[in-house]
Design a protein around this motif. Structure first.
Motif, PDB file in Angstrom:
ATOM      1  N   LYS A 149      50.211  14.607  -1.222  1.00  0.00           N
ATOM      2  CA  LYS A 149      50.174  15.509  -0.064  1.00  0.00           C
ATOM      3  C   LYS A 149      48.825  15.438   0.648  1.00  0.00           C
ATOM      4  O   LYS A 149      48.759  15.452   1.877  1.00  0.00           O
ATOM      5  CB  LYS A 149      50.464  16.943  -0.492  1.00  0.00           C
ATOM      6  N   ARG A 150      47.733  15.324  -0.128  1.00  0.00           N
ATOM      7  CA  ARG A 150      46.409  15.228   0.468  1.00  0.00           C
ATOM      8  C   ARG A 150      46.269  13.927   1.263  1.00  0.00           C
ATOM      9  O   ARG A 150      45.758  13.912   2.376  1.00  0.00           O
ATOM     10  CB  ARG A 150      45.326  15.291  -0.613  1.00  0.00           C
ATOM     11  N   GLU A 180      51.392  14.707  -7.374  1.00  0.00           N
ATOM     12  CA  GLU A 180      52.084  15.195  -6.173  1.00  0.00           C
ATOM     13  C   GLU A 180      51.091  15.788  -5.170  1.00  0.00           C
ATOM     14  O   GLU A 180      51.207  15.569  -3.967  1.00  0.00           O
ATOM     15  CB  GLU A 180      53.125  16.252  -6.560  1.00  0.00           C
ATOM     16  N   LYS A 181      50.119  16.533  -5.666  1.00  0.00           N
ATOM     17  CA  LYS A 181      49.109  17.120  -4.775  1.00  0.00           C
ATOM     18  C   LYS A 181      48.253  16.042  -4.136  1.00  0.00           C
ATOM     19  O   LYS A 181      47.870  16.149  -2.974  1.00  0.00           O
ATOM     20  CB  LYS A 181      48.241  18.118  -5.545  1.00  0.00           C
ATOM     21  N   ARG A 182      47.962  14.992  -4.873  1.00  0.00           N
ATOM     22  CA  ARG A 182      47.190  13.883  -4.310  1.00  0.00           C
ATOM     23  C   ARG A 182      47.970  13.210  -3.182  1.00  0.00           C
ATOM     24  O   ARG A 182      47.402  12.861  -2.151  1.00  0.00           O
ATOM     25  CB  ARG A 182      46.862  12.882  -5.417  1.00  0.00           C
ATOM     26  N   GLY A 241      56.869  22.761 -10.503  1.00  0.00           N
ATOM     27  CA  GLY A 241      55.650  23.503 -10.219  1.00  0.00           C
ATOM     28  C   GLY A 241      55.832  25.005 -10.099  1.00  0.00           C
ATOM     29  O   GLY A 241      55.052  25.674  -9.429  1.00  0.00           O
ATOM     30  N   TYR A 265      51.823  15.009 -13.452  1.00  0.00           N
ATOM     31  CA  TYR A 265      52.756  14.770 -12.344  1.00  0.00           C
ATOM     32  C   TYR A 265      52.465  15.705 -11.177  1.00  0.00           C
ATOM     33  O   TYR A 265      52.451  15.281 -10.021  1.00  0.00           O
ATOM     34  CB  TYR A 265      54.202  14.931 -12.817  1.00  0.00           C
ATOM     35  N   ARG A 266      52.227  16.986 -11.459  1.00  0.00           N
ATOM     36  CA  ARG A 266      51.923  17.950 -10.380  1.00  0.00           C
ATOM     37  C   ARG A 266      50.634  17.547  -9.660  1.00  0.00           C
ATOM     38  O   ARG A 266      50.525  17.658  -8.446  1.00  0.00           O
ATOM     39  CB  ARG A 266      51.789  19.370 -10.933  1.00  0.00           C
ATOM     40  N   ILE A 267      49.650  17.081 -10.413  1.00  0.00           N
ATOM     41  CA  ILE A 267      48.390  16.636  -9.822  1.00  0.00           C
ATOM     42  C   ILE A 267      48.631  15.414  -8.943  1.00  0.00           C
ATOM     43  O   ILE A 267      48.081  15.309  -7.842  1.00  0.00           O
ATOM     44  CB  ILE A 267      47.354  16.342 -10.937  1.00  0.00           C
TER      45      ILE A 267
END
Length: 168
Positions: free
Chosen positions: A24-25, A20-22, A133, A16-18
């Motif tokens: 944002k990117r 979320e980062k995707r 996170g 899930y954190r990964i």
């Protein structure tokens, strides 16, 4: 629980954190394309420093050097048309919506697994760590426990959590 099982569970929870980062990117990339769209010009723009001879005499040496340079042509980024930029932004929009959908499904699966734990402290630690996170040090402050105690709760929670394999 073996070290391999523990790592597999942590990787499963970190999805899930990964995601979320995707997201944002992708949002940042979409913003870069929006900036390109606002910086484009349809025709080349020419700059000339000074034309008149009487004004040229008042120039410093650096200004004279710049004035003798050929005109600068400014175009909107790498010969991209506005249509190209709009098409790229549209593709990014679709990719972003798909990433948000995947992150929502991951969040739901991970949330169900965490909610299935019987200990409320274990649930809270896992939510803080893998959904919000936070680092274990930050969790210590929020929950008012020592670092070592939070580590124990985290380890117990990893032992007790049951992974669902509904991977999209």
């Amino acid at each position: 629980m073996t070290s391999e099982e523990r790592q597999r569970k942590v990787r499963w929870l970190m999805r899930y954190r990964i995601a979320e980062k995707r997201i944002k990117r992708l949002e940042a990339e979409k913003e870069r394309w929006r900036e390109r769209a606002t910086c484009t010009t349809t025709a080349p723009t020419y700059f000339k420093y000074i034309d008149k001879q009487e004004d040229k005499d008042k120039l410093t040496r650096e200004q004279r050097r710049r004035n003798e340079m050929p005109p600068v042509i400014v175009r909107g980024g790498k010969h991209l048309t506005l249509e190209d930029i709009v098409a790229e932004m549209d593709a990014l929009d679709r990719e972003l919506q798909e990433a948000i959908y995947r992150a929502t499904a991951l969040r739901r699966d991970i949330g169900q697994a965490i909610d299935a734990l019987s200990d409320d402290r274990e649930q809270l630690v896992l939510y803080y760590k893998y959904v919000d996170g936070l680092y274990l040090e930050e969790i210590c402050v929020r929950m008012g426990y020592s670092f070592r105690h939070i580590q124990r709760i985290h380890n117990d929670a990893l032992k007790n959590i049951k992974m669902s394999y509904n991977v999209m």
